[in-house]
Write an enzyme that holds these catalytic residues in place. Structure first.
Site, PDB file in Angstrom:
ATOM      1  N   GLN A 121      -2.806  -5.910   6.214  1.00 39.00           N
ATOM      2  CA  GLN A 121      -3.395  -4.837   5.405  1.00 39.00           C
ATOM      3  C   GLN A 121      -2.283  -4.016   4.769  1.00 39.00           C
ATOM      4  OE1 GLN A 121      -6.918  -2.941   7.761  1.00 39.00           O
ATOM      5  NE2 GLN A 121      -5.514  -3.879   9.205  1.00 39.00           N
ATOM      6  N   CYS A 172       1.214  -7.400 -22.690  1.00 38.59           N
ATOM      7  CA  CYS A 172       0.404  -7.107 -23.883  1.00 38.59           C
ATOM      8  C   CYS A 172       1.020  -5.999 -24.752  1.00 38.59           C
ATOM      9  CB  CYS A 172      -1.041  -6.762 -23.498  1.00 38.59           C
ATOM     10  SG  CYS A 172      -1.238  -5.198 -22.616  1.00 38.59           S
ATOM     11  N   ASN A 211      -1.682  -2.675  20.361  1.00 42.53           N
ATOM     12  CA  ASN A 211      -1.692  -1.338  19.749  1.00 42.53           C
ATOM     13  C   ASN A 211      -1.118  -0.364  20.774  1.00 42.53           C
ATOM     14  OD1 ASN A 211      -2.675   1.212  18.467  1.00 42.53           O
ATOM     15  ND2 ASN A 211      -3.817  -0.225  17.188  1.00 42.53           N
ATOM     16  N   CYS A 221       3.104  -2.243 -20.776  1.00 37.93           N
ATOM     17  CA  CYS A 221       2.888  -3.556 -20.140  1.00 37.93           C
ATOM     18  C   CYS A 221       3.779  -4.579 -20.833  1.00 37.93           C
ATOM     19  CB  CYS A 221       1.419  -3.977 -20.252  1.00 37.93           C
ATOM     20  SG  CYS A 221       1.155  -5.702 -19.731  1.00 37.93           S
ATOM     21  N   CYS A 253      -1.830  -5.049 -15.065  1.00 41.23           N
ATOM     22  CA  CYS A 253      -2.319  -4.394 -16.278  1.00 41.23           C
ATOM     23  C   CYS A 253      -3.849  -4.481 -16.292  1.00 41.23           C
ATOM     24  CB  CYS A 253      -1.737  -5.083 -17.516  1.00 41.23           C
ATOM     25  SG  CYS A 253      -2.345  -4.374 -19.063  1.00 41.23           S
ATOM     26  N   HIS A 266      -4.692  -6.203   0.992  1.00 38.74           N
ATOM     27  CA  HIS A 266      -4.804  -4.918   0.288  1.00 38.74           C
ATOM     28  C   HIS A 266      -3.764  -4.764  -0.827  1.00 38.74           C
ATOM     29  CE1 HIS A 266      -7.097  -2.950   3.906  1.00 38.74           C
ATOM     30  NE2 HIS A 266      -7.829  -3.789   3.209  1.00 38.74           N
ATOM     31  N   CYS A 295      -4.879  -6.474 -19.846  1.00 39.27           N
ATOM     32  CA  CYS A 295      -4.731  -7.929 -20.039  1.00 39.27           C
ATOM     33  C   CYS A 295      -4.731  -8.681 -18.709  1.00 39.27           C
ATOM     34  CB  CYS A 295      -3.461  -8.251 -20.822  1.00 39.27           C
ATOM     35  SG  CYS A 295      -1.935  -7.971 -19.907  1.00 39.27           S
ATOM     36  N   THR A 309      -3.491  -1.841  14.019  1.00 36.57           N
ATOM     37  CA  THR A 309      -4.524  -1.469  13.048  1.00 36.57           C
ATOM     38  C   THR A 309      -5.640  -0.713  13.768  1.00 36.57           C
ATOM     39  OG1 THR A 309      -6.125  -2.276  11.426  1.00 36.57           O
ATOM     40  CG2 THR A 309      -5.498  -3.834  13.139  1.00 36.57           C
ATOM     41  N   ALA A 364       4.611  -1.739  19.161  1.00 39.01           N
ATOM     42  CA  ALA A 364       4.620  -3.095  18.607  1.00 39.01           C
ATOM     43  C   ALA A 364       5.970  -3.786  18.822  1.00 39.01           C
ATOM     44  CB  ALA A 364       4.288  -3.054  17.120  1.00 39.01           C
TER      45      ALA A 364
HETATM   46  P1  NAD Z   1      -4.032   3.109  10.405  1.00 44.72           P
HETATM   47  O1  NAD Z   1      -3.027   4.110   9.956  1.00 44.72           O
HETATM   48  O2  NAD Z   1      -5.469   3.401  10.255  1.00 44.72           O
HETATM   49  O3  NAD Z   1      -3.808   2.836  11.974  1.00 44.72           O
HETATM   50  C1  NAD Z   1      -2.552   2.541  12.508  1.00 44.72           C
HETATM   51  C2  NAD Z   1      -2.760   1.968  13.901  1.00 44.72           C
HETATM   52  O4  NAD Z   1      -1.504   1.590  14.417  1.00 44.72           O
HETATM   53  C3  NAD Z   1      -3.369   2.973  14.901  1.00 44.72           C
HETATM   54  O5  NAD Z   1      -4.385   2.328  15.641  1.00 44.72           O
HETATM   55  C4  NAD Z   1      -2.182   3.343  15.806  1.00 44.72           C
HETATM   56  O6  NAD Z   1      -2.610   3.584  17.140  1.00 44.72           O
HETATM   57  C5  NAD Z   1      -1.333   2.097  15.728  1.00 44.72           C
HETATM   58  N1  NAD Z   1       0.097   2.321  15.891  1.00 44.72           N
HETATM   59  C6  NAD Z   1       0.854   3.327  15.387  1.00 44.72           C
HETATM   60  N2  NAD Z   1       2.133   3.161  15.720  1.00 44.72           N
HETATM   61  C7  NAD Z   1       2.194   2.022  16.464  1.00 44.72           C
HETATM   62  C8  NAD Z   1       3.253   1.312  17.099  1.00 44.72           C
HETATM   63  N3  NAD Z   1       4.515   1.732  17.036  1.00 44.72           N
HETATM   64  N4  NAD Z   1       2.967   0.173  17.784  1.00 44.72           N
HETATM   65  C9  NAD Z   1       1.683  -0.284  17.860  1.00 44.72           C
HETATM   66  N5  NAD Z   1       0.643   0.347  17.279  1.00 44.72           N
HETATM   67  C10 NAD Z   1       0.897   1.479  16.581  1.00 44.72           C
HETATM   68  O7  NAD Z   1      -3.619   1.736   9.743  1.00 44.72           O
HETATM   69  P2  NAD Z   1      -4.500   0.501   9.231  1.00 44.72           P
HETATM   70  O8  NAD Z   1      -5.524   0.151  10.275  1.00 44.72           O
HETATM   71  O9  NAD Z   1      -3.518  -0.515   8.795  1.00 44.72           O
HETATM   72  O10 NAD Z   1      -5.305   1.050   7.969  1.00 44.72           O
HETATM   73  C11 NAD Z   1      -4.665   1.873   7.026  1.00 44.72           C
HETATM   74  C12 NAD Z   1      -4.711   1.415   5.591  1.00 44.72           C
HETATM   75  O11 NAD Z   1      -3.607   2.046   4.975  1.00 44.72           O
HETATM   76  C13 NAD Z   1      -4.498  -0.048   5.388  1.00 44.72           C
HETATM   77  O12 NAD Z   1      -5.480  -0.455   4.522  1.00 44.72           O
HETATM   78  C14 NAD Z   1      -3.121  -0.201   4.715  1.00 44.72           C
HETATM   79  O13 NAD Z   1      -3.245  -0.906   3.489  1.00 44.72           O
HETATM   80  C15 NAD Z   1      -2.686   1.164   4.361  1.00 44.72           C
HETATM   81  N6  NAD Z   1      -1.313   1.525   4.815  1.00 44.72           N
HETATM   82  C16 NAD Z   1      -0.279   0.640   4.684  1.00 44.72           C
HETATM   83  C17 NAD Z   1       0.993   0.982   5.120  1.00 44.72           C
HETATM   84  C18 NAD Z   1       2.123  -0.031   4.977  1.00 44.72           C
HETATM   85  O14 NAD Z   1       2.027  -0.894   4.123  1.00 44.72           O
HETATM   86  N7  NAD Z   1       3.165   0.038   5.810  1.00 44.72           N
HETATM   87  C19 NAD Z   1       1.240   2.237   5.687  1.00 44.72           C
HETATM   88  C20 NAD Z   1       0.149   3.136   5.785  1.00 44.72           C
HETATM   89  C21 NAD Z   1      -1.108   2.747   5.349  1.00 44.72           C
END
Ligand code: NAD
Length: 235
Positions: free
Chosen positions: A90, A138, A201, A135, A116, A108, A119, A176, A219
């Site tokens: 995500q 285009c 998590n 762009c 764009c 995502h 186009c 997540t 993680a």
């Molecule tokens: P979220 O922010 O809703 O949840 C993050 C989850 O990660 C929580 O459950 C938290 O407990 C857990 N977490 C935090 N630190 C951690 C660690 N060190 N080790 C293990 N777990 C840990 O994130 P989501 O569920 O990915 O949804 C958020 C949306 O925001 C997504 O759609 C994403 O596209 C976007 N997003 C992306 C980024 C990125 O690309 N790095 C950053 C922020 C948000």
């Protein structure tokens, strides 16, 4: 016996220890705006400069961070597991790719790409974007947007993901929160397919009770340990 097919879903938590903030931990605000208010097509229509600034800052932040031990462990799993490993994220960062992962499914979208709306040309992008950007395909001004799936938009690659889930023997959700659908529903689809499911998590989530197993902790600690167990079970 055929090698097991592993499907992994990652979220913002896997990149948190690299220094990229998650949205829902702490107050979830950016300059006083709820993130959900900035990351919508409506926000882009009403206040495009605000939305560009939000994503310009996120894009610039990518250059200051590195993949961590969790990203590296998943790339190692892809190299060493004899069966299929499907990596769905995500996240809009590129830390899986920079850790060496191949074929990452960015459901995502990606901070490093723009599209764009006139186009439909999409291309890699590293600098800032604004309402005056032209762009390159285009030649029109004001139509480029971040290639990000905003709240209320359809995630990318859903057919590919559904097929991977149908064939999953193992499904893992890493970092997540289980608040964003359809990703939060993948555990249910994987269970229907008979997969063993594991949630990694540092805290409980909105969908924790749907998983068979939980590995609770950062993680960077839990993911390498889980990967070691898959590659060399019983060691
Ligand atoms: P979220 O922010 O809703 O949840 C993050 C989850 O990660 C929580 O459950 C938290 O407990 C857990 N977490 C935090 N630190 C951690 C660690 N060190 N080790 C293990 N777990 C840990 O994130 P989501 O569920 O990915 O949804 C958020 C949306 O925001 C997504 O759609 C994403 O596209 C976007 N997003 C992306 C980024 C990125 O690309 N790095 C950053 C922020 C948000």
């Amino acid at each position: 016996m055929r090698p097991r097919s592993i499907v992994i879903l990652t979220g913002a938590g896997i990149s948190a220890e690299s220094g990229l903030p998650t949205f829902r931990d702490k107050d979830g605000l950016w300059e006083g705006h709820r993130v959900e208010e900035v990351a919508t097509p409506e926000a882009f229509a009403c206040a495009p400069e605000l939305v560009h600034r939000f994503y310009n800052l996120r894009r610039a932040a990518l250059a200051t961070v590195e993949p961590n031990a969790a990203h590296l462990a998943l790339a190692r799993l892809q190299r060493q597991h004899p069966g299929k490993v499907t990596l769905i994220t995500q996240n809009v960062d590129d830390l899986h790719e920079r850790a060496g992962s191949a074929g990452v499914i960015h459901m995502h979208g990606e901070l490093g790409r723009v599209r764009c709306t006139r186009c439909d040309h999409a291309l890699a992008w590293t600098g800032d974007l604004g309402t005056g950007t032209v762009c390159p395909n285009c030649g029109k001004t004001g139509y480029l947007r971040p290639d990000i799936v905003w709240f209320g938009e359809m995630p990318h690659h859903m057919e590919l993901i559904a097929e991977a889930l149908r064939n999953a023997d193992v499904f893992a959700a890493i970092g997540t929160s289980g608040h964003v659908y359809p990703a939060a529903g993948f555990v249910g689809e994987a269970r229907l397919a008979g997969a063993e499911t594991v949630e990694i998590n540092n805290a409980g989530t909105a969908v924790s009770e749907r998983f068979h197993r939980h590995l609770t902790g950062p993680a960077t600690v839990e993911v390498p340990r889980w990967v070691d167990g898959l590659i060399a079970p019983g060691t």
